[in-house]
Design an enzyme around this catalytic site. Sequence first.
Site, PDB file in Angstrom:
ATOM      1  N   ASP A  28      -2.341  -5.417   2.932  1.00 30.60           N
ATOM      2  CA  ASP A  28      -2.607  -5.767   4.331  1.00 30.60           C
ATOM      3  C   ASP A  28      -3.498  -7.000   4.474  1.00 30.60           C
ATOM      4  OD1 ASP A  28      -1.061  -3.709   5.266  1.00 30.60           O
ATOM      5  OD2 ASP A  28      -2.720  -2.311   5.538  1.00 30.60           O
ATOM      6  N   HIS A  70      -6.857 -12.516  13.280  1.00 30.80           N
ATOM      7  CA  HIS A  70      -5.493 -12.010  13.217  1.00 30.80           C
ATOM      8  C   HIS A  70      -4.869 -12.077  14.602  1.00 30.80           C
ATOM      9  CE1 HIS A  70      -7.086  -9.348   9.734  1.00 30.80           C
ATOM     10  NE2 HIS A  70      -6.730 -10.537   9.303  1.00 30.80           N
ATOM     11  N   GLU A 121       0.794  -1.232   0.000  1.00 36.49           N
ATOM     12  CA  GLU A 121       0.000   0.000   0.000  1.00 36.49           C
ATOM     13  C   GLU A 121       0.827   1.282   0.000  1.00 36.49           C
ATOM     14  OE1 GLU A 121      -2.476  -2.979   2.377  1.00 36.49           O
ATOM     15  OE2 GLU A 121      -0.376  -2.470   2.123  1.00 36.49           O
ATOM     16  N   GLU A 129      -9.903  -4.794   3.804  1.00 37.43           N
ATOM     17  CA  GLU A 129      -9.488  -3.664   2.974  1.00 37.43           C
ATOM     18  C   GLU A 129      -8.261  -4.022   2.151  1.00 37.43           C
ATOM     19  OE1 GLU A 129     -11.091  -0.625   2.621  1.00 37.43           O
ATOM     20  OE2 GLU A 129     -12.640  -1.710   3.715  1.00 37.43           O
TER      21      GLU A 129
END
Length: 861
Positions: free
Chosen positions: A80, A350, A7, A84
């Site tokens: 990521d 996560h 990103e 998103e």
Amino acid sequence: MNIVIVESPAKAKTVNKYLGAGYRVLASYGHVRDLPSKNGSVEPEKDFEMHWDVEPKAAKRLDEIAKAVKGATKLILATDPDREGEAISWHVYQVLDRKKALGKVAVERVVFNAVTKDAVLDAMRHPREIDGPLVNAYLARRALDYLVGFTLSPMLWRKLPGARSAGRVQSVALRLVCDREAEIERFKAQEYWSLVAEFATAKAETFPARLVAIAGKKLEKFHIADEATALRLKPALEGGRFIVGSVESKSQRRHPAPPFTTSTLQQEASRKLGLSPRQTMQLAQRLYEGVDLGGESEGLITYMRTDGVQIAPEAVAACRQTVERLYGPRYLPSSPRQYETKAKNAQEAHEAIRPTDFTKPPDQVARYLEDDAAKLYKLVWQRTLASQAASAEIERTTAEIEVNGKDGVAYGLRATGSVVRFDGFLKLYEEGTDDAEGEDGGRLPALTKGDALDARNIEARQHFTEPPPRYSEATLIKKMEELGIGRPSTYASTLNILRDREYVRLDKKRLVPEDKGRLVTAFLESFFSRYVEYDFTADLEEKLDLISAGQLAWKDVLRDFWRDFIAAVNEIGELRITEVLDALNDMLGPHIFPGTEAGGDPRACPSCATGRLSLKIGRFGAFIGCSNYPDCRFTRQLAEGGDKASSLGSEGKAIGTDPETGLEVTLRSGRFGPYVQLGENGEEKPKRASIPKGSDPESIDLTRALALLSLPREVGAHPETGKPITAGFGRFGPYVQHDGKYASLSGQEEVFTVGTNRAVSLLAEKAASRSRRGASVLKDLGEHPGLGGAVQVLSGRYGPYVKHGKVNATLAKDRDPGELTLAEAVELIAARSAKGPAKKPARKARKPKREKEAVEKEPAS
């Protein structure tokens, strides 16, 4: 050559060092496509087709990526590890595929939870495909947010002028704040008393005890309801013989909190460091993406958007080794601690937020970090170590004290205290609290049953029950998490939207709803109650999670939602404004028509006595007016009490008589705030003058009022033109004016005292500053790390902004330009670049063929 997409430039720079030759790492600068902010971007009637738009700056970056990919061996999408990030990879793949840039290039998706060499290299060894269900969940969430926003917001504009927007999550968060404020307003304080004695032992050790029983009956909270009862009981205790009836000690174990999730990190950073959620996430992003540690860049914490409280087994082992090395074997429990996520609708599993390397303590890396980033890293470090440390051992002691009162009644008092026998994890970290603790039960002296005590003082204390506290940003996030509203990545942006829309404000770090926000909430609760219900929003979040797990079809969820939602919208669209106002008058009645101490009808017009007050909607928003308009022109602001002049109304309060005209001068309140008026309302409009912002209306006397009414004041003639210079108050504060040119004055008082020389000097300085090319530089931040060229903070006409080349990015109102860092500036520049130019070019650009091309099909599950 293998092309890797991440990103941000900072992350690209760090990852590129780990991969070395054979790899080229490029940054997408976040999302490369978005739904255009216009109707038709999502089409329910066409099975929810979504039309994506690529902004010019993003198009340029995508062209660079496409050029690099052609001829490459492999394209590795390494964004990521959340929804998103999955969506960014999907968008990049879709654009490159449409550009026919991929050809026979293999495409892989890799994720790593920490930007460290081991984590990145391990991810490269375990590639996978783009996760279709995860992308579907993103598409469903994006479509829902778009449809709610672009359907509700226009209705708000029509029915409630001044309201700016509504949103699926933001409106529910706003309702939480407004409901709490209504609860506070309804609260009625209740008085109660307590009797507290100060005792001394034979060794002169003192401690307090509270009266808890009378004649063997336990006292309830409101048993001693008034001062008379307290003062009747106090003499009965004084002079009595106090004996220790029993002493009981219990050992308790206090366990540490789990490692940080996104929400708990934001809460603790708010409590302990005073950071807003947005500041916390910006700092955490930089700690995750990589920090230059004296020539070597490395991520210091794991991924910071997570609901998970578990950490990897190897990290648990490293954490336990560090605890034992730093604090000794006693501080290490016999087996590793295991934590389970308790948050409703927890996101993907996560890891919790933890340090990537336990051999890098806070004091070692602090010199490479800015102050706030170092403090945040220390917070993460301490919390993680504490989560694997031994429990604290606390001894709690309760002593029951007996006395026969002078009235022959047996009374019982109680003293409590606690002692930390072993501090355990408390040596490393103690979780903060949002609300004040109760009375502190300090350590008690050694007491034995039968001990006689000396009562040195007996005090009657008055108390009042207190309303629930307003939400802080931290406690609102905690509440949203408990209810399952929103997600870790949305908390900070949701709070920013509420403040940017001026629906709430921060007062002493507490969220206070503005009248505009209460109106929006009342409207939505009155006509769209289902869509601002906490359970409904949480259930929708749960469906999105089921989509990401591949258990629900995303378009089925959209169809079910849209069918009922659009029916409700169409029904409300037929309502007249008067029907809307009637509903809001009823719902907001206690707020906008509070009762008076004298009683009576709170909606009776104080001006004409026969009219009824009600909510009115004007061009600039809501206000309170009389039903006898236009015969009665009484108006006031929405809620009384916020402004000291808000209840003055159009009739106002007389403050004296003008000696020149003989007309009465009154202090009044109107839709735009307090003002002074000369004379009464008649055929000709009387002279009025607004009271400047920051002035207390109650402090305005006749002299000040006449001075305000005399404005604008003629200062004198300009020596060069002969034209007059005037001074007054304007939209942007005190000013001097000459020939259509304005210059600001330093303060309110200078309006009445500024002379010709000073005014001429100010006007000349303003003219000179306008003639200079460019704005003044407030701070040089250094070279752009990815693109080169100077990055600066400048002072502009509309406030401070960041400049890099031809890109200007405005700073938020509450952002101190002096504290801005280079990394933050680069993020602002990237975000502004992604939006494209501020104005469209005059020449009509050729319409791109994207209407058809940008419609995406459902990704494979």
